[in-house]
Scaffold this motif. Structure first.
Motif, mmCIF file in Angstrom:
data_model
loop_
_atom_site.group_PDB
_atom_site.id
_atom_site.type_symbol
_atom_site.label_atom_id
_atom_site.label_comp_id
_atom_site.label_asym_id
_atom_site.label_seq_id
_atom_site.Cartn_x
_atom_site.Cartn_y
_atom_site.Cartn_z
ATOM 1 N N UNK A 143 0.527 -0.961 0.300
ATOM 2 C CA UNK A 143 -0.404 -0.027 -0.325
ATOM 3 C C UNK A 143 0.652 1.461 -0.008
ATOM 4 N N UNK A 144 2.317 1.138 0.207
ATOM 5 C CA UNK A 144 2.859 3.150 0.477
ATOM 6 C C UNK A 144 3.486 3.096 -0.853
ATOM 7 N N UNK A 145 4.160 1.819 -1.069
ATOM 8 C CA UNK A 145 4.434 1.637 -2.033
ATOM 9 C C UNK A 145 3.340 2.092 -3.539
ATOM 10 N N UNK A 146 2.431 1.929 -3.592
ATOM 11 C CA UNK A 146 1.234 2.035 -4.257
ATOM 12 C C UNK A 146 1.058 3.514 -3.911
ATOM 13 N N UNK A 147 1.471 3.959 -3.399
ATOM 14 C CA UNK A 147 1.100 5.756 -2.563
ATOM 15 C C UNK A 147 2.215 6.605 -3.006
ATOM 16 N N UNK A 148 3.168 5.817 -2.720
ATOM 17 C CA UNK A 148 4.733 6.459 -3.769
ATOM 18 C C UNK A 148 4.187 7.074 -4.968
ATOM 19 N N UNK A 149 4.301 6.127 -5.692
ATOM 20 C CA UNK A 149 4.080 5.898 -7.027
ATOM 21 C C UNK A 149 2.886 7.121 -7.511
ATOM 22 N N UNK A 150 1.880 7.138 -6.528
ATOM 23 C CA UNK A 150 0.616 8.331 -6.773
ATOM 24 C C UNK A 150 1.534 9.576 -6.391
ATOM 25 N N UNK A 151 2.194 9.684 -5.522
ATOM 26 C CA UNK A 151 2.817 10.941 -5.344
ATOM 27 C C UNK A 151 3.522 11.101 -5.864
ATOM 28 N N UNK A 152 3.724 10.159 -6.929
ATOM 29 C CA UNK A 152 5.002 10.728 -8.483
ATOM 30 C C UNK A 152 6.328 10.186 -7.667
#
Length: 199
Positions: A143-152
Motif C-alpha cells: 500500500x505504501x508503494x502504491x502511495x509513493x507511485x501516486x505521489x510521483x
C-alpha cells in the motif's frame, strides 16, 4: 573528488572489466566512482530538469550498465562518455513520460489509511467509499508503494526503504523495486484503482 572531471579512463576500464567478470564489489565501486560525477554533470547541462528525475536517470544509467556490462564497448569511447549519453537519454525519456502522464493518480478508496477511506464525504446522505476488492489483499508495504507511485516518487531508494531492501546492493535494489512496482501497478490497473492524468 573533482566532480567536474570523470574518473580516469584506466579506472573506467578496470571497473568495466570486473563488471564483466561478475565481481561482487564492482557495482558498488562503479556507483561510488561515477554517480557523483553524473549527478553534477546532469545538474550542469540540464539545470531546469526535476532533481529527482536527474537522480533517477543517473542511477538508471549505472544500474543498467551493471546489469548488462557488455552493452558498453570500450573501443567506441570512454566509459564516462557512454554513461553521460545513457543518463541524458534516460532523463529525456523520463521527462517525456512525465509530460505525457504527468502523475499517476490513485483512488482514495484503495488506500486503507486514507482519512477518507470508508467514511462519508461531507454530506450525511452521501454513500461511503467502497474499497476496491482486488486491492484489499495488499499488505502495508505494498500500500505504501502504491502511495509513493501516486505521489510521483521515482527514487529507487525511497521504494527500497519501504520494502526494507536497503541492505541490498544498488543493482539488487533496482531489480527488486522494479519487480514490486510493476506487480503492484498491474494489479491496481486491473482493479481500476490506478489512473493516469494527462499533462
Amino acid at each position: 573528488m573533482n566532480l567536474s572531471s570523470p574518473p580516469s579512463a584506466e579506472q573506467g576500464l578496470d571497473v568495466h572489466r570486473r563488471l564483466c567478470a561478475g565481481s561482487r564489489t564492482a557495482t558498488a565501486e562503479l556507483c561510488a566512482a561515477y554517480l557523483p560525477y553524473l549527478l553534477a554533470w546532469l545538474e550542469r547541462v540540464e539545470p531546469r530538469a526535476d532533481p529527482h528525475l536527474r537522480t533517477q536517470a543517473a542511477e538508471d544509467a549505472l544500474l543498467k550498465l551493471a546489469q548488462v556490462p557488455w552493452s558498453y564497448r570500450p573501443e567506441r569511447g570512454g566509459l564516462a562518455t557512454y554513461l553521460r549519453m545513457s543518463a541524458r537519454c534516460d532523463l529525456s525519456n523520463a521527462e517525456r513520460s512525465e509530460r505525457r502522464h504527468h502523475r499517476l493518480r490513485i483512488s482514495l478508496a484503495i488506500v486503507e489509511d486514507s482519512p477518507q477511506a470508508g467514511k462519508y464525504l461531507g454530506r450525511e446522505d452521501a454513500a461511503p467509499i467502497e474499497p476496491i476488492p482486488a486491492l484489499q489483499g495488499l499488505d502495508e508495504k505494498e500500500r505504501r508503494v502504491l502511495e509513493l507511485i501516486a505521489e510521483g516518487e521515482r527514487r529507487t531508494e525511497a521504494f527500497a526503504a519501504v520494502l526494507e531492501l536497503s541492505n541490498l546492493s544498488p543493482a539488487e535494489q533496482f531489480g527488486e523495486v522494479k519487480r514490486a512496482k510493476d506487480r503492484i501497478k498491474k494489479r491496481a490497473r486491473r482493479a481500476g484503482g490506478l489512473r493516469e492524468r494527462s499533462a
